[in-house]
Write a protein that holds these residues in place. Structure first.
Motif, short mmCIF file in Angstrom:
data_model
loop_
_atom_site.label_atom_id
_atom_site.label_comp_id
_atom_site.label_asym_id
_atom_site.label_seq_id
_atom_site.Cartn_x
_atom_site.Cartn_y
_atom_site.Cartn_z
N GLN A 242 0.82 -1.21 0.00
CA GLN A 242 0.00 0.00 0.00
C GLN A 242 0.85 1.26 0.00
N GLY A 243 1.91 1.28 0.83
CA GLY A 243 2.77 2.46 0.91
C GLY A 243 3.48 2.75 -0.40
N CYS A 244 3.92 1.69 -1.07
CA CYS A 244 4.61 1.86 -2.36
C CYS A 244 3.66 2.41 -3.41
N GLU A 245 2.44 1.91 -3.45
CA GLU A 245 1.47 2.40 -4.43
C GLU A 245 1.12 3.86 -4.17
N ALA A 246 1.05 4.25 -2.90
CA ALA A 246 0.78 5.65 -2.57
C ALA A 246 1.91 6.54 -3.07
N ALA A 247 3.16 6.09 -2.88
CA ALA A 247 4.32 6.86 -3.36
C ALA A 247 4.31 6.98 -4.87
N ILE A 248 3.95 5.89 -5.56
CA ILE A 248 3.91 5.90 -7.03
C ILE A 248 2.82 6.83 -7.54
N LEU A 249 1.66 6.80 -6.91
CA LEU A 249 0.57 7.69 -7.30
C LEU A 249 0.97 9.15 -7.12
N TYR A 250 1.62 9.44 -6.00
CA TYR A 250 2.10 10.80 -5.74
C TYR A 250 3.12 11.21 -6.80
N TRP A 251 4.00 10.29 -7.18
CA TRP A 251 5.04 10.62 -8.16
C TRP A 251 4.45 10.90 -9.54
N HIS A 252 3.44 10.16 -9.93
CA HIS A 252 2.79 10.42 -11.22
C HIS A 252 2.13 11.81 -11.20
N PHE A 253 1.59 12.21 -10.06
CA PHE A 253 1.03 13.55 -9.93
C PHE A 253 2.11 14.60 -10.14
N VAL A 254 3.29 14.38 -9.55
CA VAL A 254 4.41 15.30 -9.72
C VAL A 254 4.82 15.39 -11.19
N ASP A 255 4.84 14.25 -11.87
CA ASP A 255 5.18 14.22 -13.30
C ASP A 255 4.22 15.06 -14.13
N VAL A 256 2.93 14.86 -13.91
CA VAL A 256 1.91 15.57 -14.70
C VAL A 256 2.00 17.08 -14.47
N VAL A 257 2.19 17.48 -13.21
CA VAL A 257 2.31 18.91 -12.91
C VAL A 257 3.50 19.51 -13.64
N TRP A 258 4.60 18.77 -13.70
CA TRP A 258 5.78 19.30 -14.38
C TRP A 258 5.52 19.52 -15.87
N LEU A 259 4.79 18.62 -16.50
CA LEU A 259 4.48 18.80 -17.92
C LEU A 259 3.70 20.09 -18.15
N PHE A 260 2.75 20.39 -17.26
CA PHE A 260 2.02 21.65 -17.36
C PHE A 260 2.96 22.84 -17.12
N LEU A 261 3.88 22.70 -16.17
CA LEU A 261 4.83 23.77 -15.89
C LEU A 261 5.75 24.02 -17.09
N PHE A 262 6.22 22.96 -17.68
CA PHE A 262 7.13 23.11 -18.82
C PHE A 262 6.45 23.82 -19.98
N ILE A 263 5.21 23.41 -20.28
CA ILE A 263 4.50 24.01 -21.41
C ILE A 263 4.10 25.45 -21.11
N ALA A 264 3.52 25.69 -19.92
CA ALA A 264 2.96 27.01 -19.61
C ALA A 264 4.03 28.00 -19.18
N VAL A 265 4.85 27.64 -18.22
CA VAL A 265 5.80 28.60 -17.62
C VAL A 265 7.06 28.73 -18.43
N TYR A 266 7.67 27.60 -18.80
CA TYR A 266 8.95 27.67 -19.50
C TYR A 266 8.80 27.99 -20.99
N TYR A 267 7.90 27.26 -21.69
CA TYR A 267 7.79 27.43 -23.14
C TYR A 267 6.91 28.63 -23.50
N TRP A 268 5.61 28.55 -23.16
CA TRP A 268 4.69 29.65 -23.53
C TRP A 268 5.02 30.93 -22.77
N GLY A 269 5.30 30.82 -21.47
CA GLY A 269 5.56 32.01 -20.67
C GLY A 269 6.87 32.69 -20.97
N GLY A 270 7.78 31.99 -21.68
CA GLY A 270 9.07 32.60 -21.97
C GLY A 270 9.20 33.10 -23.39
N MET A 271 8.12 32.96 -24.18
CA MET A 271 8.20 33.40 -25.60
C MET A 271 8.14 34.94 -25.70
#
Length: 271
Positions: A242-271
């Motif tokens: 159970q603890g491992c699955e919770a950590a994995i679920l949290y990590w996938h959330f971190v991954d998805v947020v980064w994709l939004f950050l890369f597109i919005a803040v770094y790419y679009w926000g820096g043009m």
């Protein structure tokens, strides 16, 4: 007041009645001390930094002891029944939902400032005088690292489900390695940036969003590291992880947020 059941007494329900614990009250005062210390430090009060550091140490210490008790209950005492596991899973999901709204507020602030730039910053985005970071340098490399780490942690999860201990260890270890490299590169990026958090609303929005995400990466790395140590010590099996699955679920959330950050803040926000 609910009385604790004797271990030799038959239990007629699948729920876990926790024993009295000192850690909740300890964490309450530790978090209060850390919050007061943070306010004092930001306003330049004497010993504000010391109180902040003390509160942080006590908070980390209390969380470690509390989580140790939870691991003991689930691994050695057998208190985490199927019904208890469902409750823990729901708690983790609700926690991640609350984190989604935390990032939603940061993105809201970013788009509020960038979609309609005020006259005070020149009516353009990025503001005049700001040299944004190249999104295809360190940010792109970090994107590759995080997406790869998500793939490896998924591989480790599937290996664990199929009782492939070696594959689970390799997958989770590579996830931790990539996460550490990501954090180091984030530090290098901050060190080389041509602007600071006090440089207009752009600097504030940039560091608030990427810094908050960086904090979540560190927390997620610790989360997965604990799961890795438990895997090495044979705490986790194909039916009890159970603890491992919770950590994995949290990590996938971190991954998805980064994709939004890369597109919005770094790419679009820096043009």
């Amino acid at each position: 007041m609910v009385q604790n059941l004797n271990r030799n007494q038959f239990q007629y329900f699948p729920y876990h009645l926790v024993t009295p614990s000192p850690w909740p009250i300890l964490l309450s005062f530790s978090l209060l001390s850390m919050a007061i210390g943070a306010v004092m430090y930001m306003h330049g009060y004497v010993n504000g930094g010391n109180l902040l550091t003390t509160g942080f140490i006590l908070t980390a210490y209390g969380m470690g002891l509390w989580f140790r008790d939870v691991v003991t209950e689930g691994t050695y005492l057998g208190d985490h029944t199927k019904q208890v596991k469902k409750g823990i899973q729901m708690g983790v999901i609700l926690f991640i939902v609350s984190e989604v709204f935390a990032f939603l507020s940061v993105f809201w602030a970013f788009f509020h400032a960038s979609l309609s730039p005020s006259i005070e910053i020149g009516g353009i985005w990025p503001p005049q005088g700001i040299t944004p970071l190249d999104p295809f340098a360190i940010p792109l490399l970090n994107t590759i690292l995080l997406v790869s780490s998500g793939a490896f942690v998924t591989y480790g999860h599937h290996a664990l489900l199929n009782a492939n201990r070696r594959g689970a260890i390799i997958g989770i270890f590579l996830t931790i390695l990539f996460a550490v490299i990501f954090t180091i590169l984030q530090y290098v990026e901050y060190s080389e940036a041509a602007f600071t958090m006090s440089d207009s609303v752009y600097g504030s929005a940039f560091y608030a969003s990427t810094g908050l995400h960086g904090l979540h990466v560190i927390v997620g790395t610790i989360f997965i590291l604990v799961a890795f140590i438990r895997l090495i010590n044979y705490h986790l099996t194909d039916t009890h992880h159970q603890g491992c699955e919770a950590a994995i679920l949290y990590w996938h959330f971190v991954d998805v947020v980064w994709l939004f950050l890369f597109i919005a803040v770094y790419y679009w926000g820096g043009m």
